[in-house]
Design an enzyme around this catalytic site. Structure first.
Site: not given
Ligand code: PEP
Length: 247
Positions: A9-10, A166, A211, A232-233
């Site tokens: 997920n950018w 999440e 994370s 994500g990151g």
């Protein structure tokens, strides 16, 4: 056998040029063919990303959509538009949408139905806040989110739905739920799904998100209930994302 699914997920990162650079780096790496890889890019990157992903096994995802096909909804993107662009997956109900953009269980439900009606596969996000976990009501919260999200959804549609658990306190914070806690919640989600759709209980894919990085993916994926990750990151760094796919 549930095929593992790793989705990046950018969020609101990467211009078209940057997106193409990242996709080229991912494409240049050897990827585990037994894992389904998805990149969920910003709306403006979808068209170019689709072309760049041609002749690869990597799937394309959007990060949100409106439930209507068209109309007076300034600034929104419809499922019909996503379908025309060749989008495979769409994230629905991400906690950032719930937190900052008034996404509710009701709109999540409408979006899931609409995405399925347009041949898109929703990645349905659920998860509790830190306060809710500390009050020991995380399972009540997630159960309610699941029950509302799946209201009016037919059993046959479950083949095209992915759930992402999440915990909000683990998103972008560097804190990860322990693999046991994550596995435990995913088992609970599977039970909740099984109460309504007994036949599909063991087929639906459930991801963990929060994370996830190369250093913890293996331990998470070793757990029985965890079928993948929404990331994500770490999905913004080609090498990390590739390492996640090749866990
Ligand atoms: C997410 O955006 O869904 C997410 C889990 O982010 P991160 O991996 O950065 O915690």
């Amino acid at each position: 056998m549930r095929t593992p699914i790793i989705a990046g997920n950018w969020k609101m990162n990467n211009t078209i040029k940057e997106a193409l650079g990242l996709i080229e780096e991912i494409k240049a790496s050897k990827l585990n063919k037994d894992v389904e890889a998805v990149v969920c890019v910003p709306f403006i990157c979808l068209s170019e990303a689709k072309k760049a992903l041609e002749n690869t096994e990597i799937k394309l995802g959007a990060q949100n959509m409106h439930w209507e096909e068209s109309g007076a909804f300034t600034g929104e993107i419809s499922p019909k538009m996503l379908k025309e662009l060749g989008v495979d997956y769409v994230i629905i109900g991400h906690s950032e949408r719930r937190q900052y953009f008034n996404e509710t269980d009701e709109t999540v439900n409408k979006k899931i139905k609409s995405s399925l009606n347009h041949g898109l596969k929703p990645i349905v996000c659920v998860g509790e806040t830190l306060d809710e976990r500390e009050a020991n009501i995380e399972k009540d919260v997630v159960k309610k989110q699941i029950e509302k999200a799946f209201e009016g959804i037919e059993e046959k549609d479950l083949d095209n739905i992915v759930i992402a658990y999440e915990p909000i306190w683990a998103i972008g914070t560097g804190k990860t739920a322990s693999s046991d806690d994550a596995n435990n919640m995913l088992a609970f989600i599977r039970e909740t799904i099984g109460n309504k759709y007994e036949e599909k209980k063991n087929d639906i894919r459930i991801q963990y998100g929060g994370s996830v990085k190369p250093s913890n993916i293996k331990e998470l994926m070793d757990k029985e209930e965890i079928d993948g990750a929404l990331v994500g990151g770490a999905s913004l760094v080609a090498k990390d994302f590739v390492d996640l796919i090749n866990f």
